[in-house]
Write an enzyme that holds these catalytic residues in place. Structure first.
Site, PDB file in Angstrom:
ATOM      1  N   HIS A 291       0.820  -1.226   0.000  1.00 21.78           N
ATOM      2  CA  HIS A 291       0.000   0.000   0.000  1.00 21.78           C
ATOM      3  C   HIS A 291       0.853   1.277   0.000  1.00 21.78           C
ATOM      4  CE1 HIS A 291      -3.488  -2.481   1.222  1.00 21.78           C
ATOM      5  NE2 HIS A 291      -2.717  -2.992   2.173  1.00 21.78           N
TER       6      HIS A 291
HETATM    7  C1  BDR Z   1      -3.114   0.834   5.293  1.00 14.58           C
HETATM    8  O1  BDR Z   1      -3.339   0.329   6.599  1.00 14.58           O
HETATM    9  C2  BDR Z   1      -2.162  -0.182   7.149  1.00 14.58           C
HETATM   10  O2  BDR Z   1      -2.394  -1.448   7.652  1.00 14.58           O
HETATM   11  C3  BDR Z   1      -1.112  -0.144   6.068  1.00 14.58           C
HETATM   12  O3  BDR Z   1       0.144   0.219   6.610  1.00 14.58           O
HETATM   13  C4  BDR Z   1      -1.618   0.901   5.098  1.00 14.58           C
HETATM   14  O4  BDR Z   1      -1.160   2.188   5.442  1.00 14.58           O
HETATM   15  C5  BDR Z   1      -3.834  -0.053   4.292  1.00 14.58           C
HETATM   16  O5  BDR Z   1      -5.198  -0.051   4.543  1.00 14.58           O
END
Ligand code: BDR
Ligand code: CA
Length: 313
Positions: free
Chosen positions: A243
């Site tokens: 992400h």
């Molecule tokens: C986001 O949530 C976190 O778990 C990850 O680091 C990312 O920023 C994804 O939904």
């Protein structure tokens, strides 16, 4: 062109760690002025320690790291150990950091940097809940107009939600903060799940990280090995979505991403849909566009960039 000055606001998190490594490995394009840390994936004491570990892994111990807010503005903290492990950075065996946190609070650091630098020259890169940014904007409204751009990971439209049926984790944890940021008037670039769920660490891509043979490459391979078990079980996908590195990759190669300039609002009242990013993708309202909301990524180009930059560490 001079490198772009950024503040990374983060809650590491394996994918946050990769985003930080990508930025720290790219000094020609990115000048990391400070790292501010927030509670999110795990509580603040752990996200702060993890941020220090990642700076040491990158060999970049001169970047100031500031601990910020330990809880969301108006709700109890929700964490994600089920995804990231109990430390937030399970996977590689990284040494305890010797680097110290800067004593200044993360919110004060954001305010002071934006007041000290020329207007329009500092970009904020939030990779976690938006608490620190919203607190800074609320306490020091004069800084809002000084921000060049906010490039953030958060939200979803077609992919809807990952922590609830309708909300993405970063926005869900602090919807009040997200609402302040999305209404701030600062130009926003948003990397939602619609993009990040296409940035999957397949086995060949992870093998390429490991084959770099340096500490950073091997550590990233171990992080994604850990991180991917959750998404494989949940989505049946080929690997973990990376992400947060979409944010720092955008700063280096914006052409890897495409999206639409649209209106995005945050649900802050309904418990059922709390934290939903109501994105007017189809432009069915006359609400003013406030965000470049990304929808697609050149995933091969993204992983080629990441591998090339991790090799430099
Ligand atoms: C986001 O949530 C976190 O778990 C990850 O680091 C990312 O920023 C994804 O939904
Ligand atoms: Ca994150």
């Amino acid at each position: 062109m001079a490198p772009r000055k950024i503040i990374i606001d983060t809650d590491p998190g394996q994918d946050d760690a990769v985003a930080m490594l990508l930025a720290l490995a790219s000094p020609d394009e990115i000048d990391v002025v400070a790292i501010t840390v927030v509670a999110g994936n795990v509580p603040l004491a752990l996200t702060a320690k993890n941020a220090l570990k990642v700076c040491e892994l990158a060999g970049m111990t001169s970047v100031p790291v500031h601990a910020g807010c330990d809880k969301p503005m108006g709700r109890p903290l929700v964490t994600a150990e089920h995804v990231h492990g109990e430390t937030g950075l399970n996977g590689p065996d990284l040494p305890e950091p010797t680097m110290q946190l800067d004593p200044k609070h993360g919110v004060d650091a954001i305010i002071d940097i934006l007041r000290a630098e020329a207007p329009g020259t500092v970009t904020l890169c939030p990779l976690g809940p938006l608490t620190n940014i919203a607190e800074a904007f609320t306490r020091a409204p004069d800084i809002v107009a000084r921000v060049q751009e906010i490039v953030l990971m958060g939200g979803a439209y077609f992919e809807v939600g990952n922590i609830t049926p309708t909300a993405e984790f970063n926005i869900y944890v602090d919807p009040q903060a997200a609402d302040i940021v999305f209404k701030s008037g600062v130009p926003l670039v948003v990397m939602p799940l619609d993009v990040t769920h296409k940035a999957l660490v397949t086995k060949p891509r992870n093998d390429a990280f490991r084959a770099l043979g340096n500490r950073a490459g091997v550590a990233v391979a171990e992080m994604t090995d850990f991180f991917e078990r959750f998404d494989k079980e949940k989505y049946g996908s080929q690997g973990a979505p990376l992400h947060d590195p979409c944010v720092t990759a955008y700063l280096i190669k914006p052409d890897l991403f495409s999206g639409r300039h649209i209106n995005v609002e945050i649900e802050t009242t309904s418990e059922l849909t709390m934290g939903m990013t109501v994105a007017d993708w189809w432009r069915v309202t006359d609400r003013t566009p406030n965000a470049l909301f990304m929808g697609d990524i050149d995933a091969d180009g993204f992983f080629a960039l990441l591998t090339e930059r991790l090799a430099r560490l």
